[in-house]
Design a protein around this motif. Sequence first.
Motif, PDB file in Angstrom:
ATOM      1  N   ASN A 231     -45.597   8.835  79.530  1.00 17.54           N
ATOM      2  CA  ASN A 231     -45.472   7.926  80.397  1.00 17.54           C
ATOM      3  C   ASN A 231     -44.588   8.249  81.464  1.00 17.54           C
ATOM      4  N   ALA A 232     -44.492   7.332  82.650  1.00 14.41           N
ATOM      5  CA  ALA A 232     -43.851   7.985  83.953  1.00 14.41           C
ATOM      6  C   ALA A 232     -42.188   7.907  83.893  1.00 14.41           C
ATOM      7  N   SER A 233     -41.640   7.340  82.674  1.00 13.60           N
ATOM      8  CA  SER A 233     -40.311   7.075  82.395  1.00 13.60           C
ATOM      9  C   SER A 233     -39.773   8.134  81.339  1.00 13.60           C
ATOM     10  N   TRP A 234     -40.733   8.851  80.875  1.00 10.16           N
ATOM     11  CA  TRP A 234     -40.198   9.810  79.672  1.00 10.16           C
ATOM     12  C   TRP A 234     -39.894  11.127  80.435  1.00 10.16           C
ATOM     13  N   ILE A 235     -40.621  11.846  80.435  1.00  7.91           N
ATOM     14  CA  ILE A 235     -40.510  13.344  80.900  1.00  7.91           C
ATOM     15  C   ILE A 235     -40.441  13.399  82.487  1.00  7.91           C
ATOM     16  N   THR A 236     -39.102  13.365  82.828  1.00  6.20           N
ATOM     17  CA  THR A 236     -39.010  13.431  84.371  1.00  6.20           C
ATOM     18  C   THR A 236     -39.229  14.790  84.995  1.00  6.20           C
ATOM     19  N   ASP A 237     -39.156  15.842  84.097  1.00  6.15           N
ATOM     20  CA  ASP A 237     -39.304  17.222  84.778  1.00  6.15           C
ATOM     21  C   ASP A 237     -40.823  17.555  84.708  1.00  6.15           C
ATOM     22  N   VAL A 238     -41.613  17.000  85.598  1.00 10.13           N
ATOM     23  CA  VAL A 238     -42.990  17.080  85.779  1.00 10.13           C
ATOM     24  C   VAL A 238     -43.479  18.651  85.675  1.00 10.13           C
ATOM     25  N   PRO A 239     -42.871  19.782  86.308  1.00 12.47           N
ATOM     26  CA  PRO A 239     -43.273  21.004  86.233  1.00 12.47           C
ATOM     27  C   PRO A 239     -43.282  21.484  84.919  1.00 12.47           C
ATOM     28  N   ALA A 240     -42.282  21.021  84.055  1.00 14.26           N
ATOM     29  CA  ALA A 240     -42.077  21.374  82.405  1.00 14.26           C
ATOM     30  C   ALA A 240     -43.247  20.778  81.790  1.00 14.26           C
TER      31      ALA A 240
ATOM     32  N   ASN B   9     -49.582   0.138  87.195  1.00  9.23           N
ATOM     33  CA  ASN B   9     -50.649   0.909  87.492  1.00  9.23           C
ATOM     34  C   ASN B   9     -50.123   1.989  88.705  1.00  9.23           C
ATOM     35  N   THR B  10     -49.401   0.970  89.612  1.00  3.52           N
ATOM     36  CA  THR B  10     -49.041   1.839  90.826  1.00  3.52           C
ATOM     37  C   THR B  10     -47.841   3.025  90.264  1.00  3.52           C
ATOM     38  N   VAL B  11     -46.955   2.638  89.427  1.00  2.00           N
ATOM     39  CA  VAL B  11     -46.099   3.690  89.120  1.00  2.00           C
ATOM     40  C   VAL B  11     -46.705   4.759  88.257  1.00  2.00           C
ATOM     41  N   THR B  12     -47.833   4.416  87.367  1.00  2.00           N
ATOM     42  CA  THR B  12     -48.346   5.279  86.727  1.00  2.00           C
ATOM     43  C   THR B  12     -49.107   6.407  87.458  1.00  2.00           C
ATOM     44  N   SER B  13     -49.857   5.737  88.375  1.00  2.00           N
ATOM     45  CA  SER B  13     -50.687   6.462  89.302  1.00  2.00           C
ATOM     46  C   SER B  13     -49.838   7.677  90.146  1.00  2.00           C
ATOM     47  N   ALA B  14     -48.782   7.141  90.747  1.00  2.00           N
ATOM     48  CA  ALA B  14     -47.728   8.157  91.424  1.00  2.00           C
ATOM     49  C   ALA B  14     -47.530   9.131  90.651  1.00  2.00           C
ATOM     50  N   TYR B  15     -46.880   8.850  89.302  1.00  2.00           N
ATOM     51  CA  TYR B  15     -46.532   9.807  88.399  1.00  2.00           C
ATOM     52  C   TYR B  15     -47.885  10.866  88.257  1.00  2.00           C
TER      53      TYR B  15
ATOM     54  N   ALA C  57     -57.515  18.218  87.076  1.00  2.00           N
ATOM     55  CA  ALA C  57     -57.692  17.535  85.963  1.00  2.00           C
ATOM     56  C   ALA C  57     -57.637  16.222  86.546  1.00  2.00           C
ATOM     57  N   HIS C  58     -58.309  15.212  85.718  1.00  2.00           N
ATOM     58  CA  HIS C  58     -58.186  13.828  86.065  1.00  2.00           C
ATOM     59  C   HIS C  58     -57.350  13.040  84.951  1.00  2.00           C
ATOM     60  N   TYR C  59     -57.326  11.692  85.010  1.00  2.00           N
ATOM     61  CA  TYR C  59     -56.574  10.877  84.154  1.00  2.00           C
ATOM     62  C   TYR C  59     -56.962   9.518  83.794  1.00  2.00           C
ATOM     63  N   VAL C  60     -56.504   8.989  82.637  1.00  2.00           N
ATOM     64  CA  VAL C  60     -56.776   7.648  82.310  1.00  2.00           C
ATOM     65  C   VAL C  60     -55.538   6.975  82.165  1.00  2.00           C
ATOM     66  N   ILE C  61     -55.436   5.687  82.202  1.00  2.00           N
ATOM     67  CA  ILE C  61     -54.296   4.846  82.161  1.00  2.00           C
ATOM     68  C   ILE C  61     -54.448   3.845  81.064  1.00  2.00           C
ATOM     69  N   ASP C  62     -53.525   3.593  80.102  1.00  2.00           N
ATOM     70  CA  ASP C  62     -53.358   2.577  79.161  1.00  2.00           C
ATOM     71  C   ASP C  62     -53.080   1.549  79.859  1.00  2.00           C
ATOM     72  N   THR C  63     -53.647   0.204  80.041  1.00  2.00           N
ATOM     73  CA  THR C  63     -53.323  -1.018  80.714  1.00  2.00           C
ATOM     74  C   THR C  63     -53.275  -1.977  79.874  1.00  2.00           C
ATOM     75  N   SER C  64     -53.087  -1.827  78.360  1.00  2.00           N
ATOM     76  CA  SER C  64     -53.231  -2.750  77.667  1.00  2.00           C
ATOM     77  C   SER C  64     -52.108  -4.052  77.578  1.00  2.00           C
TER      78      SER C  64
ATOM     79  N   GLY D 269     -49.525  -5.752  82.367  1.00  2.00           N
ATOM     80  CA  GLY D 269     -49.465  -6.791  83.263  1.00  2.00           C
ATOM     81  C   GLY D 269     -48.389  -7.144  84.018  1.00  2.00           C
ATOM     82  N   ASN D 270     -47.334  -7.321  83.377  1.00  2.00           N
ATOM     83  CA  ASN D 270     -46.249  -7.549  83.990  1.00  2.00           C
ATOM     84  C   ASN D 270     -45.178  -6.413  84.034  1.00  2.00           C
ATOM     85  N   GLY D 271     -45.556  -5.350  83.978  1.00  2.00           N
ATOM     86  CA  GLY D 271     -44.621  -4.203  84.138  1.00  2.00           C
ATOM     87  C   GLY D 271     -43.649  -4.148  82.990  1.00  2.00           C
ATOM     88  N   PRO D 272     -42.713  -3.333  83.048  1.00  2.00           N
ATOM     89  CA  PRO D 272     -41.794  -2.885  81.876  1.00  2.00           C
ATOM     90  C   PRO D 272     -40.551  -3.922  81.666  1.00  2.00           C
TER      91      PRO D 272
END
Length: 325
Positions: free
Chosen positions: A192-201, A227-233, A245-252, A255-258
Motif C-alpha cells: 500500500n501507499a504508506s508501506w514501501i516508500t522506496d518505489v524503485p526498490a 483512491n486518490t493517494v493509492t492511484s498517485a502511488y 503494467a496495470h493495477y487494481v485497488i482494494d476499496t473495501s 471510504g473514509n481514508g485511514p
Amino acid sequence: MHLPTRPLLGALLAALLTSAAAHPATDPSSATRAKAARFWVDPNTAAARQAAAYRAQGRTSDARLIDRIATRPQATWLYGPDPGPTVKAVTTAAQRAHRTAVLVTYYIPHRDCGAYSSGGAPDAAAYRRYIDSFTAGLGTRGAYVVVEPDAVAATLAGCQGADPHERHTLLAYALSRIAARPHTHVYLDAGNASWITDVPALATALRASGLNQADGVALNVSNYATNTVTSAYAHRLLTALDIGAHYVIDTSRNGNGPYTGPDAWCNPPGRALGTPPTTRTDDPTLDAYLWVKHPGESDGICRGGPAAGTWWEETGLELARNAKG
C-alpha cells in the motif's frame, strides 16, 4: 494477517446443482477484457448470513445496512494446501451466473513472517503443489486473481524466515501458471501507499518476482488509503516498472481514508465502505476497484475484536452506516 473466513464449499456445490446452464466466457481483446467483467457475488458470505438473521429478527434497518456488503462482490481467499475444488466450485458458480470470480492466493511459505505463526505452505514444493491445484481448479473459466497479499512488500521489510530469492522464484512460478489460464487476469500484490516508500526498490522486487507475466499489481489490500493517494502511488510505481503494467485497488474499507490514531491498521474506528467493485474506472491503467478484504471481518483481537478473519457485526454495521451513497 489478512486471513478471512473460508468459503463454504458444500453450499457452493449445492447452489451449482440448481443454477442455470453454463455460459462460457468469450475472449475479447486485452484492450476490452478488463472493462467487460461483472463480478460474482457469493450468496453465502458471513455478511449475507448476518443480513438474513437480522431479517428473521425483524431488524430490517440493520439488514438493509448489511446488504450494502452482502450484495456486492468480494474475493474468495484460498489458504489451504489443496484449493482446486473450491476454485472450481467458485468459478463454475460465477460462470453460470454470467459473472467473473475474484480469487486470492494466500499460501506463500512464511506468509505471516513470524508475527502470528509460520503461516502458509511448509516448503517450496508444497507451494508449487498448491499453485498447481489452484490452476487446475480454474480450468478455462477464468477469474481476476490477486497473488499473495504482503509477500513482496514484507520481503523488502525483512520478513522473518523468508528467503528473498526463494520467495521471488515461487511468486514467479505462481504468476506464470495462473497467467497461462485463459480468461484470467492476475495481479501481484504490491502493498500500500504508506508501506514501501522506496518505489524503485519495490519495482525491482516485483520484476524479480515475474511481474512481466502478470497484468499488473494489486494495491491497498486490507488497507484504508484513499483512491486518490493509492492511484498517485500506483502511477509512480508503474513508471518505475516501465513494463506496461496495470493495477487494481482494494476499496473495501477505504471510504473514509485511514485512521490517524495508534494501531491504525487494526480495526480502526470510524471507517467506511469504499467504491463498490467495478471495472468502470476513469484511468486506463486502473483495471478495477475490488473488494479483496471482506468488509466486516476483524483484523485481530485489538479494540475488542474477535480473531483475525472472523465476522464482527458491529464493524460491519459501522462500515455500512458510514458509507457514502
